[in-house]
Motif scaffolding. Structure first.
Motif, PDB file in Angstrom:
ATOM      1  N   UNK A 212      -2.845  -4.052  14.828  1.00  0.00           N
ATOM      2  CA  UNK A 212      -1.902  -5.155  15.086  1.00  0.00           C
ATOM      3  C   UNK A 212      -0.714  -5.093  14.133  1.00  0.00           C
ATOM      4  N   UNK A 213       0.474  -5.225  14.703  1.00  0.00           N
ATOM      5  CA  UNK A 213       1.686  -5.142  13.878  1.00  0.00           C
ATOM      6  C   UNK A 213       2.730  -6.097  14.436  1.00  0.00           C
TER       7      UNK A 213
ATOM      8  N   UNK B 166       6.025 -14.194   7.367  1.00  0.00           N
ATOM      9  CA  UNK B 166       6.724 -12.990   6.933  1.00  0.00           C
ATOM     10  C   UNK B 166       5.708 -11.970   6.426  1.00  0.00           C
ATOM     11  N   UNK B 167       5.953 -10.729   6.705  1.00  0.00           N
ATOM     12  CA  UNK B 167       5.055  -9.668   6.206  1.00  0.00           C
ATOM     13  C   UNK B 167       5.897  -8.473   5.756  1.00  0.00           C
TER      14      UNK B 167
ATOM     15  N   UNK C 218       0.326 -12.667  14.602  1.00  0.00           N
ATOM     16  CA  UNK C 218       1.563 -13.168  13.997  1.00  0.00           C
ATOM     17  C   UNK C 218       2.619 -13.293  15.099  1.00  0.00           C
ATOM     18  N   UNK C 219       2.675 -14.487  15.675  1.00  0.00           N
ATOM     19  CA  UNK C 219       3.485 -14.663  16.882  1.00  0.00           C
ATOM     20  C   UNK C 219       4.960 -14.877  16.549  1.00  0.00           C
ATOM     21  N   UNK C 220       5.776 -14.533  17.536  1.00  0.00           N
ATOM     22  CA  UNK C 220       7.219 -14.737  17.425  1.00  0.00           C
ATOM     23  C   UNK C 220       7.749 -14.863  18.854  1.00  0.00           C
TER      24      UNK C 220
ATOM     25  N   UNK D 234       3.773  -2.122  18.783  1.00  0.00           N
ATOM     26  CA  UNK D 234       3.315  -0.783  18.434  1.00  0.00           C
ATOM     27  C   UNK D 234       3.198  -0.704  16.914  1.00  0.00           C
ATOM     28  N   UNK D 235       2.359   0.224  16.454  1.00  0.00           N
ATOM     29  CA  UNK D 235       2.191   0.385  15.008  1.00  0.00           C
ATOM     30  C   UNK D 235       2.477   1.835  14.657  1.00  0.00           C
ATOM     31  N   UNK D 236       3.491   2.036  13.844  1.00  0.00           N
ATOM     32  CA  UNK D 236       3.829   3.384  13.382  1.00  0.00           C
ATOM     33  C   UNK D 236       4.101   3.341  11.883  1.00  0.00           C
ATOM     34  N   UNK D 237       3.864   4.458  11.242  1.00  0.00           N
ATOM     35  CA  UNK D 237       4.107   4.553   9.807  1.00  0.00           C
ATOM     36  C   UNK D 237       5.593   4.810   9.557  1.00  0.00           C
TER      37      UNK D 237
END
Lengths: 540, 188
Positions: free
Chosen positions: B71-72, A283-284, A486-488, B76-79
């Motif tokens: 990495x997210x 979890x993050x 962080x795999x799912x 994709x990584x967005x604020x």
């Protein structure tokens, strides 16, 4: 926002979608219409002839239970406009099917809309015969006909069902519902005060009602049909009241035809727990939840401060004409946080970020394949023909820069006029050059297959694509060569423009299956392939 | 690319000129630094860094900033406000050390109202950092010292480049909108 009135509301005529009239009209397109006929549900019939749809009800079902599901025409009122839409069991969204993992239920489905349809049970690794794909697993269910599905729920989480025929019309008009699958064991999730199943959608309307669809083929085929009215659980005024300190587990599903949402919960802390087919390894905390069409995310949110918290879609939209990004926020719903404290207080559980050993152990069996060579490679592209010259010219300029994601329909006129008769979206297999349904892959049960997907940024109109694989589960191993930390387990994953995504597919479920883009207009403009998983066991 | 080619450079240089005249940088919207690794960044979004030829040791320098999503959990990584969140990996070729100081990397919004110091290039003339702007400049300057508290650069600009999104430009006056006067839409 203004509107070019091109027809009366009660006649079956195309009407141009609302657009920002501070942008000039493309020359020569003032009177242009999509080269397909217009379609509206129940057109030329009085909406009052149809029963008013009601909010979703929960269908709590035990193993072996039966559900009768009917697709019908219903009357809906959105933003003060009343018109005809579709509904499963006259509900919006369709009934929330609530079961325990490992259950099988029987669904007697009846089609009472004017179009042939099927029901696809999105994300479930169920018996192939009941996957709901016309021409592959079943014949279309014509009006008045029935089909009986046996729906098996092998995995905990949130899933959804929808038609697999002209989704651009049927799904957009309300044919969708969720399936909430409870775990068998206690402690699978952290304790929370409440669970909420929240379906996100949008719908394209003007002052007369819903903008007509295309009969022979979809309109809005370049970018997909973005709506201009946001819906949460089918409502424009979704509200939730919670107590101070309450922890809410939201099961989010994006059922929009094309829009990717960036969901925020004000300043409330959010942690991400699970996605399509499993929990995350860890979890993050997250600041927002970007969720593409057909994806699901499970998040937990703690509401500490009394007052009102807006659930929003918060994006940096693009104005292509001005060549600018600009902030844009849509309110999807409101959460009222009361002064009264929540009991029990789950703050400590919320603050703890779990390492999910069960997920990690499940994935451990697949780590030996992480470095295997790529088995199949796809590139995402498109072909166009017979588009108006001014659209071609505008696109030449517009595509000097293509964003990784299209968060808004910044070119509604051009998009509306592009139909499935002019645009072919393509999955192209590298090596063979085969495209779309000319691709057919053969696998064996137990195969672990690495597929690389490249979203070509140098095409006529590059765009992000949420790629869905039926009947199996997969891990997103890498994005642009960077390992996913962080795999799912997923069934749908977004491929941004210019990016390369490597997925590892667990071919565990025999049958004939599809993989496709889940932007409804892209799917119906060709962007799909088929593959088979034979009963024969692979030697691993 | 036909008309952008002669527009991008003036935009960058005008921005840098404003900087040298002294702007007032605001607190940048940058995530804390962290390790990032690049193996295959998208070619499409990479940023070419072009030498200004103002520093003798850098006249033949060429550079690139590779751009990938941080990495997210979402791919994709967005604020929360919807800005992309990127890892940048900057590397410069043919850049010799200068006796007059250290090469320092910066990022800035195009109009230079927000500036972030990424740090001093390492021995390999490379550095990594993060950016949460959708449109931005990457700037390498020659600074008299490694001053982490610097809010803006003091020395000459050595190389500079702009994010791919810098190519986005109004359609007014171009293509099918050739007859639309730019001034009507606020462009002069």
């Amino acid at each position: 926002m203004m509107h070019h009135d091109m027809g009366a509301s009660d006649s079956l005529a195309h009407r141009m979608p609302p657009m920002d009239m501070s942008m000039p009209m493309l020359p020569g397109l003032d009177d242009a219409l999509p080269p397909v006929g217009p379609f509206l549900a129940g057109q030329e019939m009085d909406a009052m002839m149809f029963p008013e749809a009601v909010p979703r009800e929960v269908a709590a079902l035990a193993d072996g239970d039966t559900l009768h599901l009917e697709a019908t025409l219903v009357r809906r009122t959105i933003n003060g406009k009343t018109f005809v839409m579709y509904g499963y069991n006259r509900q919006y969204p369709g009934p929330l099917i609530h079961v325990e993992r490992g259950s099988t239920i029987i669904v007697h489905f009846t089609n009472n809309i004017e179009l042939p349809t099927t029901v696809h049970w999105h994300g479930l690794r169920l018996d192939n015969r009941f996957d709901g794909v016309p021409g592959l697993t079943q014949a279309p269910v014509e009006r008045g006909e029935t089909f009986t599905y046996e729906v098996f729920f092998p995995d905990t989480g949130i899933y959804w069902y929808h038609p697999h025929m002209r989704e651009d019309i049927q799904q957009d008009l309300g044919l969708y519902g969720n399936m909430l699958v409870d775990p068998k064991q206690d402690g699978y999730y952290s304790p929370v005060n409440r669970e909420e199943v929240l379906v996100l959608d949008d719908i394209l309307m003007d002052q007369h009602g819903i903008i007509p669809f295309g009969v022979e083929a979809p309109t809005h085929t370049l970018m997909g049909r973005f709506g201009n009215v946001m819906l949460a659980n089918g409502m424009t005024d979704y509200r939730l009241s919670v107590k101070r300190g309450e922890v809410v587990r939201f099961f989010l599903t994006n059922v929009a035809n094309s829009r990717t949402f960036n969901v925020t919960f004000g300043e409330a802390p959010v942690k991400i727990v699970a996605s399509d087919v499993s929990k995350f390894e860890r979890e993050v905390r997250v600041g927002s939840v970007p969720i593409a069409p057909a994806e699901r995310y499970v998040v937990e949110v703690r509401f500490d401060e009394p007052g009102e918290v807006a659930i929003t879609n918060s994006i940096q939209a693009i104005n292509h004409f001005r060549g600018e990004f600009y902030p844009h926020v849509d309110t999807l719903g409101l959460v009222t946080v009361m002064e009264e404290p929540a009991s029990p207080d789950y703050a400590a559980d919320f603050d703890r970020l779990r390492d999910n050993d069960d997920v990690q152990r499940d994935i451990d069996a697949y780590r030996q394949y992480f470095d295997k060579p790529v088995d199949k490679e796809l590139e995402l592209t498109l072909r166009v023909k017979n588009l108006p010259v001014s659209i071609m010219l505008a696109m030449e300029i517009d595509t000097l820069y293509v964003p990784p994601m299209e968060w808004n329909d910044a070119m509604p006129m051009m998009n509306w006029l592009s139909t499935g008769t002019q645009v072919t979206w393509i999955l192209r297999e590298r090596g063979t050059g085969r495209e779309n349904m000319d691709i057919h892959w053969d696998f064996k049960t137990g195969d672990v297959v690495k597929i690389r997907v490249f979203n070509d940024p140098k095409t006529f109109h590059p765009m992000n694509h949420p790629i869905h694989i039926h009947g199996q589960r997969f891990l997103v191993l890498e994005m642009d060569g960077i390992a996913n930390p962080n795999l799912v387990w997923k069934d749908t994953a977004i491929v941004p423009v210019g990016s390369t995504m490597d997925v590892l597919v667990d071919m565990s479920n025999p049958g004939n299956w599809m993989a496709h883009c889940h932007i409804a207009e892209h799917l119906h403009a060709g962007m799909m392939l088929s593959f088979s998983v034979s009963d024969e066991e692979a030697s691993r | 690319m036909r008309f952008i080619g002669n527009r991008l450079v003036p935009v960058v240089l005008a921005g840098l000129g404003l900087m040298l005249l002294g702007s007032s940088p605001m607190e940048p919207a940058i995530d804390p630094g962290g390790e990032c690794a690049f193996t295959d960044p998208p070619e499409y979004y990479k940023i070419d860094l072009i030498a200004t030829k103002r520093v003798p040791q850098a006249r033949r320098s060429v550079g690139v900033a590779a751009v990938t999503f941080v990495p997210s959990p979402f791919g994709i990584a967005v604020s929360a406000k919807g800005h992309y969140v990127y890892d940048l990996a900057i590397s410069i070729d043919n850049l010799r050390p200068s006796p007059k100081g250290v090469y320092t990397a910066w990022i800035s919004t195009p109009n230079l109202d927000q500036i972030k110091r990424l740090g001093v290039l390492d021995d390999q003339m490379s550095i990594k950092g993060k950016v949460t702007w959708n449109k931005y400049l990457v700037i390498i300057t020659l600074e008299p010292s490694d001053d982490a508290s610097s809010k803006k650069w003091q020395g000459p600009v050595v190389l500079r480049g702009m994010s791919r999104s810098g190519l986005m430009h109004t359609m007014a006056g171009h293509g099918p909108f050739q007859q639309e006067p730019c001034a009507t839409f606020g462009y002069y």
